[in-house]
Enzyme design. Structure first.
Site, PDB file in Angstrom:
ATOM      1  N   ARG A  27      92.837  44.709 -37.299  1.00  0.00           N
ATOM      2  CA  ARG A  27      93.592  44.503 -36.065  1.00  0.00           C
ATOM      3  C   ARG A  27      92.925  43.363 -35.287  1.00  0.00           C
ATOM      4  NH1 ARG A  27      97.212  46.772 -38.033  1.00  0.00           N
ATOM      5  NH2 ARG A  27      98.380  48.578 -37.284  1.00  0.00           N
ATOM      6  N   GLU A  72      99.154  38.754 -30.829  1.00  0.00           N
ATOM      7  CA  GLU A  72     100.052  38.566 -31.966  1.00  0.00           C
ATOM      8  C   GLU A  72     101.482  38.510 -31.486  1.00  0.00           C
ATOM      9  OE1 GLU A  72      99.926  41.172 -35.434  1.00  0.00           O
ATOM     10  OE2 GLU A  72      97.776  40.768 -35.530  1.00  0.00           O
ATOM     11  N   HIS A  91     100.098  38.350 -40.228  1.00  0.00           N
ATOM     12  CA  HIS A  91     100.040  39.812 -40.401  1.00  0.00           C
ATOM     13  C   HIS A  91     100.896  40.272 -41.596  1.00  0.00           C
ATOM     14  CE1 HIS A  91      99.187  43.751 -38.034  1.00  0.00           C
ATOM     15  NE2 HIS A  91      99.169  43.965 -39.335  1.00  0.00           N
TER      16      HIS A  91
END
Ligand code: GLV
Length: 327
Positions: A240, A269, A288
């Site tokens: 993360r 993000e 991602h």
């Protein structure tokens, strides 16, 4: 759609075959394919919704739960669930489901791909070839780092960390790790050694992050951590984004505290296009995609459907992150 079936909000449009298990089991209302927040047109369904099927980009907050008093289950199509206020769900006795296991191998593959790409400077080499800078077989050009004999520090030896260890062992990497618990089976199988975090950071040629995002792991890799790493070290983050302090990472990469980073996740993000990290040649960033294989994503969706259906029936979710709701 028969009115007696429970209403389920699915925050995104997903391929029909991924959701085949839901057919005839509920009334579905879906958001757009690339939603990064709950689509406004779905808000009106919250008061009636019994199920909420969501992805990691959508915060499931106290406020949202307040608007959905009939909710019986939150099903998150991800292994991580830091987007969900689990405490608030537990307080309302709403079980929260996630999708562990099925994305382990895909995410471990991507981690190794990032490690290799950064170690062998693939993005730069590929770009140089395309842009006419491949003039000859250069004895000193695009020199990278060997994996064989180097040390990989794995921070977080859960399912994904272990799958990375299995792959790394085959490449001849020496393995060290941190985890809240010792993992004797991993130590035995791959000769891995558990170390305190400071020692791992000091000794590793590659550092790969595989911890969930929690208050304890937020900014675990800060300026001090980055300064303690080898100048030749490469940092890989497929966990993360906020586990790494972005500003400190920028300094580390631009001032040579470490050699390179390869990131599948960032903070924030998506990383805005003008973010300074993009300007650094030694920082590889991908959007991602750890679990982004056709097989893995379909399995994640199916597992999320299983959790959802169990919750709607009032049964125990196959993968529940707040089992306290059953006590
Ligand atoms: C992806 O990041 C996931 O948590 O499944």
């Amino acid at each position: 759609m028969p009115e007696h079936l429970p209403l389920v909000i699915i925050t995104h449009t997903l391929p029909e075959e991924w959701l085949a298990k839901l057919k005839g089991q509920c009334r579905l209302v879906s958001g757009p394919p690339d939603a990064d927040h709950l689509a406004p047109e779905l808000e009106k369904y919250l008061p009636e919704a019994k199920g909420f099927f969501t992805l990691l980009t959508i915060p499931v907050s106290e406020e949202l739960l307040r608007k959905a008093p009939k909710l019986k289950v939150v099903s998150n199509m991800a292994v991580g669930y830091d987007n969900v206020d689990v405490g608030a769900c537990t307080q309302r006795c709403i079980p929260v489901g996630n999708t562990p296991g099925v994305l382990t191998e895909g995410t471990a593959d991507l981690t190794i791909a990032l490690l290799l790409a950064a170690a062998r400077k693939l993005p730069q080499a590929g770009q140089d070839a395309r842009q006419g800078r491949w003039k000859t077989w250069s004895p000193t050009g695009w020199l990278g780092t060997d994996l064989n004999g180097a040390t990989l520090g794995i921070i977080g030896m859960g399912k994904i960390g272990a799958a990375v260890a299995r792959r790394a062992h085959v490449f001849g990497l020496r393995l060290v790790y941190t985890d809240t618990n010792p993992k004797p089976e991993i130590e035995k199988a791959f000769g891995a050694t558990k170390l305190p975090l400071e020692t791992l950071l000091r000794e590793s040629d590659f550092v790969s992050l595989h911890v969930p995002l929690t208050p304890e792991t937020h900014h675990l890799i800060d300026a001090e951590a980055l300064q303690s790493m080898k100048k030749t070290a490469i940092l890989i983050n497929a966990a993360r984004g906020p586990v790494v302090e972005s500003q400190a990472l920028f300094h580390a990469l631009s001032e040579g505290w470490i050699a390179a980073a390869a990131l599948d996740v960032t903070d924030p993000e998506p990383l805005p296009i003008d973010h300074p990290l993009y300007a650094l040649e030694n920082c590889l960033i991908v959007p991602h995609i750890g679990s982004a294989t056709r097989y893995t994503r379909q399995r994640m969706a199916e597992l999320a459907c299983d959790n959802l259906l169990a919750g709607l029936r009032g049964e125990r979710l196959p993968n529940c992150v707040n089992t306290e709701v059953y006590q």
